[in-house]
Write a protein that holds these residues in place. Structure first.
Motif, PDB file in Angstrom:
ATOM      1  N   ASP A 208      -4.526  25.159  -0.952  1.00 19.34           N
ATOM      2  CA  ASP A 208      -5.055  24.212   0.171  1.00 19.34           C
ATOM      3  C   ASP A 208      -4.776  22.849  -0.446  1.00 19.34           C
ATOM      4  N   GLU A 209      -5.266  22.449  -1.875  1.00 18.51           N
ATOM      5  CA  GLU A 209      -5.142  21.166  -2.396  1.00 18.51           C
ATOM      6  C   GLU A 209      -3.823  20.660  -2.335  1.00 18.51           C
ATOM      7  N   LEU A 210      -2.815  21.420  -2.677  1.00 18.01           N
ATOM      8  CA  LEU A 210      -1.541  21.210  -2.853  1.00 18.01           C
ATOM      9  C   LEU A 210      -0.877  20.950  -1.387  1.00 18.01           C
ATOM     10  N   TYR A 211      -1.304  21.718  -0.427  1.00 22.97           N
ATOM     11  CA  TYR A 211      -0.715  21.501   0.945  1.00 22.97           C
ATOM     12  C   TYR A 211      -1.265  20.154   1.741  1.00 22.97           C
ATOM     13  N   ALA A 212      -2.585  19.928   1.143  1.00 23.19           N
ATOM     14  CA  ALA A 212      -3.157  18.740   1.875  1.00 23.19           C
ATOM     15  C   ALA A 212      -2.649  17.607   0.990  1.00 23.19           C
ATOM     16  N   ARG A 213      -2.260  17.443   0.035  1.00 22.83           N
ATOM     17  CA  ARG A 213      -1.697  16.160  -0.635  1.00 22.83           C
ATOM     18  C   ARG A 213      -0.327  16.200  -0.178  1.00 22.83           C
ATOM     19  N   ARG A 214       0.657  17.060   0.189  1.00 19.30           N
ATOM     20  CA  ARG A 214       1.973  17.259   0.454  1.00 19.30           C
ATOM     21  C   ARG A 214       1.814  16.733   2.016  1.00 19.30           C
ATOM     22  N   THR A 215       0.760  17.007   2.819  1.00 19.38           N
ATOM     23  CA  THR A 215       0.805  16.609   4.190  1.00 19.38           C
ATOM     24  C   THR A 215       0.380  15.047   4.083  1.00 19.38           C
ATOM     25  N   GLN A 216      -0.400  14.712   3.364  1.00 23.32           N
ATOM     26  CA  GLN A 216      -0.484  13.055   3.116  1.00 23.32           C
ATOM     27  C   GLN A 216       0.671  12.536   2.823  1.00 23.32           C
ATOM     28  N   LYS A 217       1.179  12.902   1.857  1.00 25.30           N
ATOM     29  CA  LYS A 217       2.501  12.093   1.530  1.00 25.30           C
ATOM     30  C   LYS A 217       3.636  12.082   2.429  1.00 25.30           C
ATOM     31  N   MET A 218       3.686  13.162   3.042  1.00 24.39           N
ATOM     32  CA  MET A 218       4.613  13.130   4.538  1.00 24.39           C
ATOM     33  C   MET A 218       3.928  12.075   5.463  1.00 24.39           C
ATOM     34  N   MET A 219       2.918  12.039   5.728  1.00 19.75           N
ATOM     35  CA  MET A 219       2.365  10.878   6.634  1.00 19.75           C
ATOM     36  C   MET A 219       2.791   9.333   6.225  1.00 19.75           C
ATOM     37  N   ASP A 220       2.497   9.435   4.632  1.00 19.51           N
ATOM     38  CA  ASP A 220       2.764   8.096   4.062  1.00 19.51           C
ATOM     39  C   ASP A 220       4.260   7.755   4.362  1.00 19.51           C
ATOM     40  N   VAL A 221       5.209   8.674   4.004  1.00 20.12           N
ATOM     41  CA  VAL A 221       6.519   8.402   4.047  1.00 20.12           C
ATOM     42  C   VAL A 221       7.135   8.184   5.504  1.00 20.12           C
ATOM     43  N   ARG A 222       6.380   8.944   6.404  1.00 26.38           N
ATOM     44  CA  ARG A 222       6.865   8.788   7.835  1.00 26.38           C
ATOM     45  C   ARG A 222       6.248   7.347   8.300  1.00 26.38           C
ATOM     46  N   HIS A 223       5.283   6.821   7.881  1.00 23.70           N
ATOM     47  CA  HIS A 223       4.688   5.400   8.084  1.00 23.70           C
ATOM     48  C   HIS A 223       5.782   4.499   7.547  1.00 23.70           C
ATOM     49  N   MET A 224       6.187   4.460   6.433  1.00 24.46           N
ATOM     50  CA  MET A 224       7.113   3.679   5.692  1.00 24.46           C
ATOM     51  C   MET A 224       8.506   3.521   6.478  1.00 24.46           C
ATOM     52  N   LEU A 225       8.949   4.826   6.987  1.00 26.71           N
ATOM     53  CA  LEU A 225      10.278   4.980   7.917  1.00 26.71           C
ATOM     54  C   LEU A 225      10.078   4.134   9.052  1.00 26.71           C
ATOM     55  N   LYS A 226       8.981   4.090   9.859  1.00 24.54           N
ATOM     56  CA  LYS A 226       8.876   3.788  11.024  1.00 24.54           C
ATOM     57  C   LYS A 226       8.430   2.368  11.229  1.00 24.54           C
ATOM     58  N   THR A 227       7.829   1.699   9.860  1.00 28.36           N
ATOM     59  CA  THR A 227       7.522   0.153   9.785  1.00 28.36           C
ATOM     60  C   THR A 227       8.680  -0.384   9.097  1.00 28.36           C
ATOM     61  N   GLY A 228       9.813  -0.068   8.695  1.00 26.28           N
ATOM     62  CA  GLY A 228      10.625  -0.876   8.221  1.00 26.28           C
ATOM     63  C   GLY A 228      11.405  -1.585   9.124  1.00 26.28           C
ATOM     64  N   GLY A 229      12.495  -2.377   8.693  1.00 20.11           N
ATOM     65  CA  GLY A 229      13.221  -3.390   9.540  1.00 20.11           C
ATOM     66  C   GLY A 229      13.210  -4.729   8.956  1.00 20.11           C
ATOM     67  N   GLU A 230      12.268  -5.268   8.140  1.00 18.66           N
ATOM     68  CA  GLU A 230      12.492  -6.611   7.637  1.00 18.66           C
ATOM     69  C   GLU A 230      13.404  -6.773   6.472  1.00 18.66           C
ATOM     70  N   ASP A 231      13.665  -5.746   5.603  1.00 19.15           N
ATOM     71  CA  ASP A 231      14.343  -5.891   4.550  1.00 19.15           C
ATOM     72  C   ASP A 231      15.629  -4.712   4.798  1.00 19.15           C
ATOM     73  N   ARG A 232      16.896  -5.064   5.004  1.00 21.33           N
ATOM     74  CA  ARG A 232      17.611  -3.987   5.391  1.00 21.33           C
ATOM     75  C   ARG A 232      17.930  -3.225   4.254  1.00 21.33           C
ATOM     76  N   LEU A 233      18.022  -3.851   3.100  1.00 20.64           N
ATOM     77  CA  LEU A 233      18.632  -2.952   1.739  1.00 20.64           C
ATOM     78  C   LEU A 233      17.497  -1.944   1.410  1.00 20.64           C
ATOM     79  N   LYS A 234      16.276  -2.669   1.413  1.00 19.85           N
ATOM     80  CA  LYS A 234      14.988  -1.783   1.043  1.00 19.85           C
ATOM     81  C   LYS A 234      14.997  -0.634   2.188  1.00 19.85           C
ATOM     82  N   ASP A 235      15.375  -0.634   3.354  1.00 14.39           N
ATOM     83  CA  ASP A 235      15.380   0.536   4.128  1.00 14.39           C
ATOM     84  C   ASP A 235      16.595   1.609   3.772  1.00 14.39           C
TER      85      ASP A 235
END
Length: 572
Positions: free
Chosen positions: A62-89
């Motif tokens: 359960d702990e591994l699954y919970a950590r994985r789920t949280q990290k997926m949410m973090d990465v998803r947020h990164m992808l959705k909020t990009g746009g200011e720095d093209r190379l960074k995206d």
């Protein structure tokens, strides 16, 4: 064609026909379960049948699954909020893909790349550097957007030659240019020049680099992203390229490690299913000289269908692949000419009564093939609303017909030998790739309705190119490492007979060029079908990417890269 049945201790032997280079598997004695994770020498594991008692363990908590789920949410947020720095995206998307976790974020990645496509003129203006232009070019083409190769004209001199510069950033730019050139299609001379320029300059710079950077450059030249299994490259990427991506590295790496660890547990459970199915089928007892390799058969679907949600599809695909190997062995090791003809006719008619006059082993094999294929059709219908059995059975008929043609060629000796192109045309079918990818096509739900994004005819060119890549790689290794003497059949062998005076070295260069051209055709088809069939494209590309791992033998007839791949996916 006869297979060399000599057992080579901790090594591999090949056949020049079916997918993969077969690995001799010897069942180990059962051992007691251990509370600690078992570590095996990977050569031992590949040369041994999978033992469920060793690997039956719960890797997901359960702990591994919970950590994985949280990290997926973090990465998803990164992808959705990009746009200011093209190379960074762009670098974020590149890192996600290279770490093999992109299947979690397909919608977000497609949206980000679409934004890059809309602003492509800004991406490719004269103020942008070679690294950014190359990276943007590659990512757009990978997602199905055509970008003209003349965006690289800004980096040429007045004579039309690429211009060299110096510095660490230049090395990264050259590596990215080399990666971008792997997305070329037929007729794009600019990208051919880019590949030659970047590879030559990178090789010349190796002696000036420290050990880590030199290893990174060598890895890029040997395993470009487009043509390599990224899961296999992920370990190298983790320790180098992710560093410094604006603080994202910890999040990406933690998600990649958690995902990889969960994947091992899922893959092991799937191997349990395959091992039990194969044992219950009983064909290994009936065909004692045939290959008994559930682990090897499973390696293909494990590589092709990397989305962890596709567990049922990997299991069903492994069953189909097992029959490619077994039927190949029947044609190679067991059947008499008249029996093989009747067997092929029975498969063409898809009629159980048609094998009544054949030996028991052929009856049992055909009945198992018949039942397994029909069951696959029923499962696909239940999930996707369409039963493709009539299409699946046609692939088996085509495979057996191709086996029969080769059997007649090889039995005729020097008489009735094919021309090289005729051999290759039939060899693409007898490779088994058509069977595999048609099964993948329907397992993924394509062809379910007439209004679907693509139908089977759309996929034919992709299937043909992947089959040609496999057949040519297979014969390339066989001609180098085996004594063919026209007996086993090899494209190189027939090519040299057809072109008297051609040396083996020239013939091999010709084959490498053909493989390169097939990759260009494959790239073109992926652009033509665009993003609507991305899951099928990904599976097809992964099959082609697995081919070098399956056929790159060292001087001791070992497949060290394949060893390392299976070790990393299942045992590390």
């Amino acid at each position: 064609m006869a297979i060399n049945c000599t057992i080579l201790a901790s090594s591999y032997y090949r056949t020049t026909r079916t997918i993969g280079a077969p690995i001799r598997e010897v069942k180990p004695a059962l051992v007691a379960c251990s509370a600690s994770r078992q570590r095996l020498n990977v050569s031992q594991s590949l040369n041994s049948a999978f033992n469920p008692l060793i690997y039956h363990e719960d890797l997901v908590n359960d702990e591994l699954y919970a950590r994985r789920t949280q990290k997926m949410m973090d990465v998803r947020h990164m992808l959705k909020t990009g746009g200011e720095d093209r190379l960074k995206d762009l670098r974020l998307v590149d890192a996600i893909q290279r770490l093999g976790i992109d299947h979690h974020f397909q919608e977000e990645i497609e949206a980000l790349i679409w934004r890059q496509h809309v602003s492509a003129k800004c991406c490719f203006d004269q103020s942008e550097g070679l690294h950014e232009v190359s990276l943007c070019f590659r990512l757009l083409r990978q997602e199905g957007y055509y970008v003209p190769p003349d965006v690289f004209n800004n980096f040429k001199d007045e004579k039309g030659k690429f211009m060299a510069s110096s510095g660490k950033d230049n090395i990264r730019a050259l590596m990215e240019l080399y990666e971008a050139a792997q997305l070329s299609i037929e007729g794009e001379d600019i990208l051919d020049d880019a590949a030659e320029f970047s590879s030559q300059l990178l090789n010349a710079l190796l002696k000036y680099l420290d050990e880590d950077n030199a290893a990174l450059v060598k890895n890029t030249l040997k395993h470009p992203y487009r043509k390599s299994m990224y899961k296999f490259k992920a370990n190298n990427f983790m320790g180098s390229e992710v560093e410094g991506i604006n603080g994202w590295e910890n999040c990406l790496l933690e998600l990649s490690y958690a995902d990889f660890y969960m994947a091992q547990g899922i893959h092991r459970q799937e191997l349990l299913q395959i091992t039990k199915w194969w044992k219950d089928l009983g064909l290994a007892r009936e065909l004692k000289q045939a290959r008994d390799q559930p682990l090897k058969w499973y390696t293909w679907p494990m590589a092709m269908l990397n989305d962890l949600r596709l567990s049922d599809e990997r299991v069903e695909l492994t069953k189909s692949i097992s029959f490619i190997y077994i039927i190949d062995d029947i044609f190679d090791l067991y059947g008499k000419p008249e029996e093989l003809t009747l067997f092929a006719e029975a498969v063409n008619r898809w009629d159980l009564a048609a094998v009544d006059q054949l030996p028991d082993y052929m009856k049992k094999c055909f009945r198992a093939l018949y039942d397994t294929t029909n069951e696959a059709g029923i499962k696909i219908h239940k999930k996707h609303g369409f039963n493709p059995t009539k299409f699946l059975r046609k692939t088996w008929a085509s495979l057996c017909n191709a086996f029969l043609v080769e059997s007649r060629w090889f039995r005729s000796g020097s008489r009735d030998q094919p021309m090289a192109d005729e051999y290759l045309k039939n060899g693409k079918v007898s490779s088994g790739v058509h069977v595999v990818l048609v099964h993948v096509f329907f397992l993924l739900g394509f062809g379910a309705t007439n209004e679907g994004p693509i139908d089977l005819s759309d996929a034919s060119a992709i299937i043909s190119s992947v089959a040609a890549i496999l057949r040519l790689w297979d014969d390339l290794g066989s001609a180098k490492d085996e004594d063919q003497n026209g007996h086993d059949g090899s494209y190189i062998d027939y090519y040299m007979k057809e072109h008297q005076g051609v040396t083996l070295e020239i013939a091999r260069e010709h084959v490498f060029k053909q493989i390169s051209e097939e990759w260009k055709r494959l790239n073109k088809e992926c652009l033509r079908l665009n993003r609507f069939s991305s899951s099928f494209q990904r599976a097809s590309l992964n099959l082609a990417r697995m081919v070098p791992l399956m056929y790159s033998y060292d001087d001791n007839q070992r497949l060290l890269d394949l060893d390392e791949y299976v070790k990393s996916m299942l045992y590390d």
